[in-house]
Motif scaffolding. Structure first.
Motif, mmCIF file in Angstrom:
data_model
loop_
_atom_site.group_PDB
_atom_site.id
_atom_site.type_symbol
_atom_site.label_atom_id
_atom_site.label_comp_id
_atom_site.label_asym_id
_atom_site.label_seq_id
_atom_site.Cartn_x
_atom_site.Cartn_y
_atom_site.Cartn_z
ATOM 1 N N SER A 1 5.763 -7.759 10.329
ATOM 2 C CA SER A 1 5.895 -6.391 10.859
ATOM 3 C C SER A 1 4.961 -5.439 10.124
ATOM 4 C CB SER A 1 7.350 -5.906 10.771
ATOM 5 O OG SER A 1 7.804 -5.853 9.435
ATOM 6 N N TYR A 2 4.727 -5.705 8.845
ATOM 7 C CA TYR A 2 3.817 -4.858 8.054
ATOM 8 C C TYR A 2 2.384 -4.966 8.589
ATOM 9 C CZ TYR A 2 1.460 -2.923 3.929
ATOM 10 O OH TYR A 2 0.693 -2.155 3.077
ATOM 11 N N GLY A 3 1.909 -6.208 8.752
ATOM 12 C CA GLY A 3 0.541 -6.399 9.235
ATOM 13 C C GLY A 3 0.331 -5.781 10.610
ATOM 14 N N VAL A 4 1.324 -5.959 11.479
ATOM 15 C CA VAL A 4 1.225 -5.382 12.829
ATOM 16 C C VAL A 4 1.204 -3.854 12.739
ATOM 17 C CG1 VAL A 4 2.422 -5.115 15.027
ATOM 18 C CG2 VAL A 4 2.292 -7.365 13.956
ATOM 19 N N SER A 5 2.043 -3.286 11.876
ATOM 20 C CA SER A 5 2.098 -1.814 11.783
ATOM 21 C C SER A 5 0.782 -1.240 11.252
ATOM 22 C CB SER A 5 3.268 -1.374 10.889
ATOM 23 O OG SER A 5 3.016 -1.643 9.523
ATOM 24 N N LYS A 6 0.171 -1.924 10.288
ATOM 25 C CA LYS A 6 -1.071 -1.400 9.709
ATOM 26 C C LYS A 6 -2.247 -1.589 10.675
ATOM 27 C CE LYS A 6 0.599 0.129 5.784
ATOM 28 N NZ LYS A 6 0.700 1.569 5.502
ATOM 29 N N ALA A 7 -2.220 -2.677 11.441
ATOM 30 C CA ALA A 7 -3.248 -2.854 12.478
ATOM 31 C C ALA A 7 -3.114 -1.750 13.521
ATOM 32 C CB ALA A 7 -3.115 -4.238 13.118
ATOM 33 N N GLY A 8 -1.867 -1.414 13.858
ATOM 34 C CA GLY A 8 -1.635 -0.314 14.804
ATOM 35 C C GLY A 8 -2.111 1.017 14.232
ATOM 36 N N LEU A 9 -1.907 1.202 12.941
ATOM 37 C CA LEU A 9 -2.338 2.450 12.304
ATOM 38 C C LEU A 9 -3.865 2.568 12.307
ATOM 39 C CD1 LEU A 9 -1.144 4.943 10.837
ATOM 40 C CD2 LEU A 9 -1.367 3.669 8.689
ATOM 41 N N LEU A 10 -4.532 1.428 12.187
ATOM 42 C CA LEU A 10 -5.999 1.436 12.289
ATOM 43 C C LEU A 10 -6.419 1.881 13.692
ATOM 44 C CD1 LEU A 10 -8.898 0.807 11.495
ATOM 45 C CD2 LEU A 10 -8.410 -1.624 11.834
ATOM 46 N N GLY A 11 -5.746 1.335 14.714
ATOM 47 C CA GLY A 11 -6.052 1.757 16.085
ATOM 48 C C GLY A 11 -5.799 3.239 16.271
ATOM 49 N N MET A 12 -4.703 3.741 15.721
ATOM 50 C CA MET A 12 -4.388 5.167 15.839
ATOM 51 C C MET A 12 -5.451 6.021 15.137
ATOM 52 S SD MET A 12 -1.089 7.347 14.518
ATOM 53 C CE MET A 12 0.096 6.110 14.959
ATOM 54 N N THR A 13 -5.888 5.556 13.975
ATOM 55 C CA THR A 13 -6.912 6.289 13.213
ATOM 56 C C THR A 13 -8.168 6.484 14.061
ATOM 57 O OG1 THR A 13 -6.085 5.318 11.160
ATOM 58 C CG2 THR A 13 -8.322 6.224 11.110
ATOM 59 N N GLN A 14 -8.586 5.400 14.723
ATOM 60 C CA GLN A 14 -9.818 5.463 15.515
ATOM 61 C C GLN A 14 -9.602 6.262 16.805
ATOM 62 O OE1 GLN A 14 -10.536 1.208 15.561
ATOM 63 N NE2 GLN A 14 -11.986 1.382 13.872
ATOM 64 N N GLN A 15 -8.423 6.091 17.411
ATOM 65 C CA GLN A 15 -8.110 6.857 18.613
ATOM 66 C C GLN A 15 -8.173 8.361 18.324
ATOM 67 O OE1 GLN A 15 -7.398 5.546 21.676
ATOM 68 N NE2 GLN A 15 -7.143 7.559 22.584
ATOM 69 N N LEU A 16 -7.569 8.763 17.215
ATOM 70 C CA LEU A 16 -7.548 10.187 16.851
ATOM 71 C C LEU A 16 -8.960 10.691 16.533
ATOM 72 C CD1 LEU A 16 -4.399 10.104 14.537
ATOM 73 C CD2 LEU A 16 -4.567 11.300 16.748
ATOM 74 N N ALA A 17 -9.760 9.827 15.909
ATOM 75 C CA ALA A 17 -11.122 10.226 15.534
ATOM 76 C C ALA A 17 -11.923 10.630 16.769
ATOM 77 C CB ALA A 17 -11.817 9.072 14.810
ATOM 78 N N VAL A 18 -11.703 9.890 17.845
ATOM 79 C CA VAL A 18 -12.431 10.156 19.083
ATOM 80 C C VAL A 18 -11.806 11.320 19.858
ATOM 81 C CG1 VAL A 18 -13.081 9.137 21.296
ATOM 82 C CG2 VAL A 18 -13.188 7.759 19.215
ATOM 83 N N GLU A 19 -10.465 11.316 19.883
ATOM 84 C CA GLU A 19 -9.753 12.290 20.700
ATOM 85 C C GLU A 19 -9.951 13.720 20.205
ATOM 86 O OE1 GLU A 19 -6.357 10.100 22.703
ATOM 87 O OE2 GLU A 19 -5.311 11.581 21.514
#
Ligand SMILES: NC(=O)c1ccc[n+]([C@@H]2O[C@H](COP(=O)([O-])OP(=O)(O)OC[C@H]3O[C@@H](n4cnc5c(N)ncnc54)[C@H](O)[C@@H]3O)[C@@H](O)[C@H]2O)c1
Length: 272
Positions: free
Chosen positions: A156-174
């Motif tokens: 669950s930790y690895g999945v959550s941090k991978a998701g946080l990476l996606g969120m980081t990049q999504q926000l960077a663009v948005e």
């Protein structure tokens, strides 16, 4: 005051700031001249640490904040608005790192990990964006090398941090055109009081010999100050690894524990 701080005192909100990495980041930002709200679900401990920083001359406050609760976020951001009048840096640091495979992780553990490590960051961003846009500020998400290099037993930790990476990049663009930047700091293994307690539970007085990616909360704090500074104005959507090169290794297990290079992969990393 470093170049991290603006002419009028800039302000930061750090989650999970009562101890460990969050406290290291809050301290570094305060030392760089930022006003800082140290927030944590452990509000009393955050207040104790804030009092110590105030005694050293820093302009900091503490608040109880459960990152999984939207109302709690509204309250914390209202404190920032009222007491600082601006928010330049949001640091989503609060997190837990439970053990468990895809099979042994139950629904409650999955929900808890994702609620704190991933949803909590989104709720913070949503609550803070009006102030961040006004300040043309920065979001710093505290990830992990586990955002992109997985280890058995940290499901669950690895999945959550991978998701946080996606969120980081999504926000960077948005929010690019609002002048709000979004970056991730991905530490390796960080020497905190809780990690030392974990080692002690395994009967070890110290971290295992030969660990190549040991990092300190002060080093994470220095990275946060840099990414929050005007010098980093064009840095957006990146992951800054603080792991001595571990993420770049073809065989991360060998780099992590070089003395176990002859062992099969699972045994090499089992104690991490
Ligand atoms: N320590 C490491 O080796 C390491 C390595 C890579 C990444 N990280 C990440 O760094 C971050 C901080 O880790 P740490 O080692 O300092 O942990 P820590 O356990 O020392 O501190 C975490 C803090 O978060 C707070 N917290 C927990 N749940 C919360 C909630 N719902 N709302 C608000 N606060 C909450 C805790 O009270 C605690 O003060 C985490 O996101 C973690 O995944 C840690």
């Amino acid at each position: 005051m470093s170049e991290g701080a603006q002419t009028e005192q800039a302000a930061a909100l750090v989650t999970g700031a009562a101890q460990g990495i969050g406290l290291g980041i809050a301290t570094a930002l305060a030392q760089a001249g930022f006003r800082v709200l140290l927030s944590d679900v452990a509000g009393a401990l955050a207040e104790t640490e804030a009092a110590t920083l105030r005694a050293a001359g820093h302009n900091v406050l503490a608040a109880t904040l459960d990152v999984t609760d939207p109302d709690s976020w509204s309250h914390a951001v209202a404190i920032v608005q009222e007491r600082f009048g601006r928010l330049d840096v949001l640091v989503n640091n609060a997190g837990i790192s439970p053990r468990g495979t895809a099979e042994s992780t139950d629904l409650a553990l999955w929900d808890l990990t994702l609620a704190i490590n991933l949803k909590g960051a989104w709720l913070g961003v949503r609550a803070a964006l009006p102030l961040l846009k006004a300040a043309r500020g920065v979001i710093l998400n505290i990830g992990s090398t586990r955002a992109s290099r997985q280890m058995p037993g940290l499901f669950s930790y690895g999945v959550s941090k991978a998701g946080l990476l996606g969120m980081t990049q999504q926000l960077a663009v948005e929010y690019l055109h609002d002048g709000v930047r979004s970056n991730m700091i991905a530490p390796g293994w960080v020497d905190t009081a809780n990690e030392r307690k974990l080692q002690a539970r395994h009967g070890r007085p110290d971290f295992p010999a030969g660990v190549s990616n040991l990092t300190t909360p002060e080093q994470v704090g220095a990275a946060a100050v840099y990414l929050a500074s005007p010098a980093a104005r064009v840095i957006n959507g990146v992951v800054l690894y603080l792991d001595s090169g571990l993420h770049a290794a073809d065989d991360a297990g060998m780099v992590f524990f070089p003395d176990r290079a002859g062992l099969p992969f699972p045994q090499r990393i089992e104690e991490a």
